[in-house]
Design a protein around this motif. Structure first.
Motif, PDB file in Angstrom:
ATOM      1  N   UNK A 106     -39.587  25.522 -34.694  1.00 50.83           N
ATOM      2  CA  UNK A 106     -40.066  25.807 -33.342  1.00 50.83           C
ATOM      3  C   UNK A 106     -40.908  24.685 -32.762  1.00 50.83           C
ATOM      4  N   UNK A 107     -41.101  23.607 -33.509  1.00 52.12           N
ATOM      5  CA  UNK A 107     -41.801  22.434 -32.980  1.00 52.12           C
ATOM      6  C   UNK A 107     -40.910  21.682 -32.001  1.00 52.12           C
ATOM      7  N   UNK A 108     -39.604  21.928 -32.048  1.00 59.57           N
ATOM      8  CA  UNK A 108     -38.673  21.280 -31.139  1.00 59.57           C
ATOM      9  C   UNK A 108     -38.399  22.196 -29.945  1.00 59.57           C
ATOM     10  N   UNK A 109     -38.542  21.670 -28.742  1.00 62.73           N
ATOM     11  CA  UNK A 109     -38.487  22.497 -27.524  1.00 62.73           C
ATOM     12  C   UNK A 109     -37.184  23.266 -27.383  1.00 62.73           C
ATOM     13  N   UNK A 110     -36.061  22.601 -27.679  1.00 63.03           N
ATOM     14  CA  UNK A 110     -34.780  23.290 -27.489  1.00 63.03           C
ATOM     15  C   UNK A 110     -34.629  24.461 -28.462  1.00 63.03           C
ATOM     16  N   UNK A 111     -35.126  24.276 -29.704  1.00 62.13           N
ATOM     17  CA  UNK A 111     -35.019  25.360 -30.692  1.00 62.13           C
ATOM     18  C   UNK A 111     -36.015  26.481 -30.378  1.00 62.13           C
ATOM     19  N   UNK A 112     -37.188  26.089 -29.865  1.00 57.14           N
ATOM     20  CA  UNK A 112     -38.179  27.093 -29.462  1.00 57.14           C
ATOM     21  C   UNK A 112     -37.627  27.962 -28.339  1.00 57.14           C
ATOM     22  N   UNK A 113     -37.002  27.310 -27.383  1.00 55.53           N
ATOM     23  CA  UNK A 113     -36.461  28.054 -26.242  1.00 55.53           C
ATOM     24  C   UNK A 113     -35.402  29.060 -26.697  1.00 55.53           C
ATOM     25  N   UNK A 114     -34.536  28.608 -27.606  1.00 52.52           N
ATOM     26  CA  UNK A 114     -33.487  29.507 -28.100  1.00 52.52           C
ATOM     27  C   UNK A 114     -34.102  30.709 -28.828  1.00 52.52           C
ATOM     28  N   UNK A 115     -35.088  30.411 -29.679  1.00 53.96           N
ATOM     29  CA  UNK A 115     -35.686  31.480 -30.481  1.00 53.96           C
ATOM     30  C   UNK A 115     -36.400  32.496 -29.593  1.00 53.96           C
ATOM     31  N   UNK A 116     -37.145  32.005 -28.604  1.00 54.92           N
ATOM     32  CA  UNK A 116     -37.852  32.937 -27.714  1.00 54.92           C
ATOM     33  C   UNK A 116     -36.876  33.825 -26.953  1.00 54.92           C
ATOM     34  N   UNK A 117     -35.688  33.309 -26.698  1.00 59.18           N
ATOM     35  CA  UNK A 117     -34.671  34.108 -25.988  1.00 59.18           C
ATOM     36  C   UNK A 117     -33.944  35.084 -26.903  1.00 59.18           C
ATOM     37  N   UNK A 118     -34.099  34.909 -28.232  1.00 67.96           N
ATOM     38  CA  UNK A 118     -33.334  35.746 -29.175  1.00 67.96           C
ATOM     39  C   UNK A 118     -34.229  36.365 -30.251  1.00 67.96           C
ATOM     40  N   UNK A 119     -35.482  36.624 -29.918  1.00 71.84           N
ATOM     41  CA  UNK A 119     -36.413  37.171 -30.915  1.00 71.84           C
ATOM     42  C   UNK A 119     -35.922  38.476 -31.526  1.00 71.84           C
ATOM     43  N   UNK A 120     -35.249  39.277 -30.738  1.00 75.94           N
ATOM     44  CA  UNK A 120     -34.811  40.582 -31.239  1.00 75.94           C
ATOM     45  C   UNK A 120     -33.682  40.468 -32.256  1.00 75.94           C
ATOM     46  N   UNK A 121     -33.123  39.246 -32.412  1.00 77.84           N
ATOM     47  CA  UNK A 121     -31.997  39.067 -33.337  1.00 77.84           C
ATOM     48  C   UNK A 121     -32.386  38.288 -34.586  1.00 77.84           C
ATOM     49  N   UNK A 174     -41.738  38.524 -38.510  1.00 79.52           N
ATOM     50  CA  UNK A 174     -41.092  39.421 -37.555  1.00 79.52           C
ATOM     51  C   UNK A 174     -39.631  39.580 -37.938  1.00 79.52           C
ATOM     52  N   UNK A 175     -39.211  40.794 -38.181  1.00 81.65           N
ATOM     53  CA  UNK A 175     -37.785  41.054 -38.405  1.00 81.65           C
ATOM     54  C   UNK A 175     -37.266  41.661 -37.112  1.00 81.65           C
ATOM     55  N   UNK A 176     -36.740  40.792 -36.266  1.00 76.02           N
ATOM     56  CA  UNK A 176     -36.401  41.174 -34.898  1.00 76.02           C
ATOM     57  C   UNK A 176     -35.603  42.464 -34.761  1.00 76.02           C
ATOM     58  N   UNK A 177     -34.491  42.623 -35.488  1.00 76.26           N
ATOM     59  CA  UNK A 177     -33.673  43.834 -35.305  1.00 76.26           C
ATOM     60  C   UNK A 177     -34.398  45.128 -35.666  1.00 76.26           C
ATOM     61  N   UNK A 178     -35.463  45.026 -36.469  1.00 79.42           N
ATOM     62  CA  UNK A 178     -36.196  46.232 -36.869  1.00 79.42           C
ATOM     63  C   UNK A 178     -37.523  46.381 -36.126  1.00 79.42           C
TER      64      UNK A 178
END
Length: 484
Positions: free
Chosen positions: A351-366, A381-385
């Protein structure tokens, strides 16, 4: 007892779709079906009470009462056929050697950083990187004496490394006790199998420690340094010391004189050559790290620096098993060994890389998101649960300092049957394999299979309700087994 058992699209290590047992599990599955549920329940209770009688416990720090518990034992083992094990063994030795080369490099020339394979700031700013031990030449240049590599299998059954534990991996004692109880309470289950023995492993362990003594000493004095009886893994410490025939000591039992370490004995001081420490780096020497530590030995690091004592595992190993560095282990293997990794990582977002951070923030529930400094299955955090509120709270944590987090896809962990009174339930498992350094790299046959006994849970840690199973590595040329 398998009437309600469901494979449900997961990779099941015993049963294929349609509940047909895999070839190497067929004899065990048949034996399970021959024993009445009441008999299995009776023996299950006998096994649990045996652990209690032997005092095989661990302490749960998060428990308000700090209670000691026995780890629940499930008698359905993880069975590994020889060809599968041989591939794993090669892959884990490869990983061990690359991680050791990395540690020696970052505490000396730092070529991997100069060549831009790993970002320099990720290493030098890691809280587990200690400049105090830079430039020290260790015997055999071995920084890792014992590694605990955590493996999982994905939904295709492929093994992947989940985590490298290079500081104080625990659980080795349970591997032996699981086998002991299994042999004692369920002897007939071994009848159709030839399982690799554990008998010689403590000889390997002692030889590995002795081979890392300073100046190639032929008969070194070796001690295991423990924080004491209140440590969660104290049973592990005392078991290993007893079985390898070395002294179990606390910091107050050691003293430094003229750049040598001595053990206090009834006959006076005795020089110590090798310390297998189970104390974290920060508590080893109050003159170098935490001033308030009462667990360590003042002046110990100076003796280490002078080359007069070996400390196992090496100080500062945490820089190699940091969750952010994990992402780069396949690159280490290519860089140092010129080989392709034989056992894959789990895909990891930094998550130190902006593009990967952006993706993760958009898919936290997965996704599964972890703090790089956390362990034991905590603060993840186990997103699906997770609930919406939990996800938003974690998002706020991430945004405060994204570089302290990694994220991984939710792996459909493989499952194995676990006994539930009158039936078997499919429960998720992982495997911690122990690897030793020394004269040559040695992989312990099998390891600690951990199981999430709460149905549906993905958390196998003993501190959070997980249990353990015996792990059988089958001989290449099977014969009917005798006793162990």
């Amino acid at each position: 007892m398998f009437h309600s058992y469901k494979v449900d699209g997961y990779f099941d290590e015993m049963l294929e779709e349609g509940k047909k047992p895999r070839g190497h599990c067929k004899p065990f599955h048949e034996k399970l079906n021959e024993v009445a549920p009441e008999e299995l329940q009776s023996r299950y209770e006998l096994a649990q009470s045996d652990f209690l009688r032997q005092g095989i416990t661990f302490t749960v720090y998060s428990d308000n009462e700090g209670t000691e518990r026995t780890m629940p034992f499930d008698f359905v083992p993880k069975i590994i056929p020889p060809d599968e094990w041989q591939h794993l063994e090669r892959g884990l030795m490869q990983r061990f050697d690359a991680l050791n080369a990395f540690l020696d490099d970052v505490y000396h020339e730092q070529n991997i950083l100069k060549d831009g394979i790993i970002p320099r700031d990720l290493v030098v700013n890691c809280q587990h990187f200690f400049e105090q031990v830079a430039g020290i030449d260790l015997p055999r240049r071995q920084h890792i004496f014992m590694a605990g590599i955590d493996l999982i299998r994905d939904d295709n059954g492929e093994y992947r490394v989940l985590e490298d534990n290079l500081r104080n991996p625990s659980g080795l004692s349970y591997v032996f006790q699981n086998r002991y109880v299994m042999r004692k309470v369920y002897p007939e289950f071994f009848n159709q199998y030839s399982v690799q023995s554990l008998e010689q492993q403590f000889s390997y362990l002692h030889s590995a420690m002795a081979s890392l003594a300073p100046d190639d000493s032929t008969s070194p004095t070796i001690v295991l340094l423990t924080p004491g009886v209140h440590n969660s893994a104290y049973y592990d410490h005392s078991f290993i010391a007893q079985r390898t025939g070395i002294e179990l000591v606390e910091g107050r039992d050691l003293v430094v004189r003229e750049r040598q370490v001595f053990m206090k004995t009834a006959r006076g001081l005795k020089k110590v050559d090798v310390i297998y420490r189970r104390i974290d780096d920060e508590f080893l020497d109050p003159l170098e790290f935490r001033e308030d530590s009462l667990l360590g030995v003042p002046g110990l690091i100076d003796v280490y620096r002078a080359g007069n004592v070996s400390i196992l595992n090496g100080i500062g190993n945490g820089v190699a098993d940091d969750k952010a560095i994990y992402h780069f282990v396949p690159d280490m293997i290519r860089y140092y060994l010129k080989e392709e990794p034989l056992v894959k990582n789990v895909d990891t977002y930094l998550l130190r890389y902006d593009d990967q951070l952006e993706y993760v923030l958009d898919h936290l529930s997965e996704l599964v998101v972890k703090h790089t400094n956390a362990s034991g299955g905590y603060n993840m955090l186990i997103g699906p649960h997770a609930t919406e509120e939990e996800i938003e709270a974690y998002r706020a944590q991430i945004l405060k300092n994204p570089s302290e987090f990694i994220a991984q896809p939710t792996i459909k962990l493989s499952r194995l049957p676990a006994f539930k009174e009158d039936r078997f339930a499919a429960c998720h498992v992982d495997l911690r394999v122990f690897i030793f350094g020394g004269e040559k790299t040695h992989v312990f046959p099998g390891g600690l299979t951990r199981v999430a006994l709460k149905e549906g849970s993905l958390v196998v840690n003993s501190s959070q309700g997980g249990g353990a199973k015996d792990t059988w590595v089958l001989e290449e040329n099977p014969i009917v087994t005798g006793g162990e």
